[in-house]
Scaffold this motif. Structure first.
Motif, mmCIF file in Angstrom:
data_model
loop_
_atom_site.group_PDB
_atom_site.id
_atom_site.type_symbol
_atom_site.label_atom_id
_atom_site.label_comp_id
_atom_site.label_asym_id
_atom_site.label_seq_id
_atom_site.Cartn_x
_atom_site.Cartn_y
_atom_site.Cartn_z
ATOM 1 N N MET A 1 4.743 -0.645 -9.704
ATOM 2 C CA MET A 1 5.359 -0.802 -8.408
ATOM 3 C C MET A 1 5.798 0.542 -7.841
ATOM 4 O O MET A 1 5.662 0.780 -6.655
ATOM 5 C CB MET A 1 6.564 -1.745 -8.494
ATOM 6 N N ARG A 2 6.307 1.390 -8.713
ATOM 7 C CA ARG A 2 6.717 2.714 -8.223
ATOM 8 C C ARG A 2 5.510 3.514 -7.732
ATOM 9 O O ARG A 2 5.612 4.272 -6.773
ATOM 10 C CB ARG A 2 7.472 3.473 -9.308
ATOM 11 N N HIS A 3 4.379 3.336 -8.388
ATOM 12 C CA HIS A 3 3.171 4.030 -7.923
ATOM 13 C C HIS A 3 2.768 3.513 -6.546
ATOM 14 O O HIS A 3 2.427 4.310 -5.659
ATOM 15 C CB HIS A 3 2.026 3.838 -8.919
ATOM 16 N N LEU A 4 2.809 2.216 -6.342
ATOM 17 C CA LEU A 4 2.473 1.664 -5.033
ATOM 18 C C LEU A 4 3.467 2.129 -3.979
ATOM 19 O O LEU A 4 3.091 2.395 -2.832
ATOM 20 C CB LEU A 4 2.415 0.140 -5.085
ATOM 21 N N LEU A 5 4.723 2.247 -4.363
ATOM 22 C CA LEU A 5 5.727 2.769 -3.439
ATOM 23 C C LEU A 5 5.398 4.215 -3.070
ATOM 24 O O LEU A 5 5.517 4.611 -1.907
ATOM 25 C CB LEU A 5 7.124 2.675 -4.054
ATOM 26 N N LEU A 6 4.960 4.998 -4.039
ATOM 27 C CA LEU A 6 4.540 6.371 -3.753
ATOM 28 C C LEU A 6 3.364 6.371 -2.784
ATOM 29 O O LEU A 6 3.325 7.165 -1.840
ATOM 30 C CB LEU A 6 4.162 7.087 -5.053
ATOM 31 N N MET A 7 2.421 5.485 -3.003
ATOM 32 C CA MET A 7 1.279 5.379 -2.091
ATOM 33 C C MET A 7 1.743 5.004 -0.686
ATOM 34 O O MET A 7 1.237 5.535 0.306
ATOM 35 C CB MET A 7 0.263 4.356 -2.606
ATOM 36 N N ALA A 8 2.708 4.110 -0.592
ATOM 37 C CA ALA A 8 3.232 3.696 0.719
ATOM 38 C C ALA A 8 3.912 4.861 1.430
ATOM 39 O O ALA A 8 3.918 4.911 2.665
ATOM 40 C CB ALA A 8 4.198 2.531 0.556
ATOM 41 N N SER A 9 4.466 5.789 0.675
ATOM 42 C CA SER A 9 5.136 6.936 1.301
ATOM 43 C C SER A 9 4.145 7.845 2.028
ATOM 44 O O SER A 9 4.540 8.662 2.848
ATOM 45 C CB SER A 9 5.926 7.732 0.255
ATOM 46 N N HIS A 10 2.862 7.700 1.757
ATOM 47 C CA HIS A 10 1.814 8.470 2.434
ATOM 48 C C HIS A 10 1.151 7.661 3.548
ATOM 49 O O HIS A 10 0.051 8.005 3.993
ATOM 50 C CB HIS A 10 0.753 8.925 1.430
#
Length: 67
Positions: A1-10
């Motif tokens: 989930m944290r990785h997807l959140l990182l992706m969402a930040s871009h």
């Protein structure tokens, strides 16, 4: 989930904000045995995937509080 959140930040560059990521990843993260077993199609399958994507979007927007 944290990785997807990182992706969402871009999302400014990729247009993959939390909602789009949820739509793409929800069927894999929240796999439904009902859909697989009965071969749901049409409206029932759409509604199931919609619920899944809403749940994943909620999780993505609240990662820090949940994890």
């Amino acid at each position: 989930m944290r990785h997807l959140l990182l992706m969402a930040s871009h999302s400014g560059r990729t247009n993959m904000h939390a909602r789009n990521l949820a739509i793409v990843w929800a069927p894999n993260l929240l796999r439904s045995k009902d859909i697989e077993a009965t071969g749901f199609n049409g409206t029932a399958a759409f509604m199931e995937v919609r619920v899944q994507s809403i749940v994943v979007e909620f999780i993505l927007t609240h990662v820090e509080q949940l994890f």
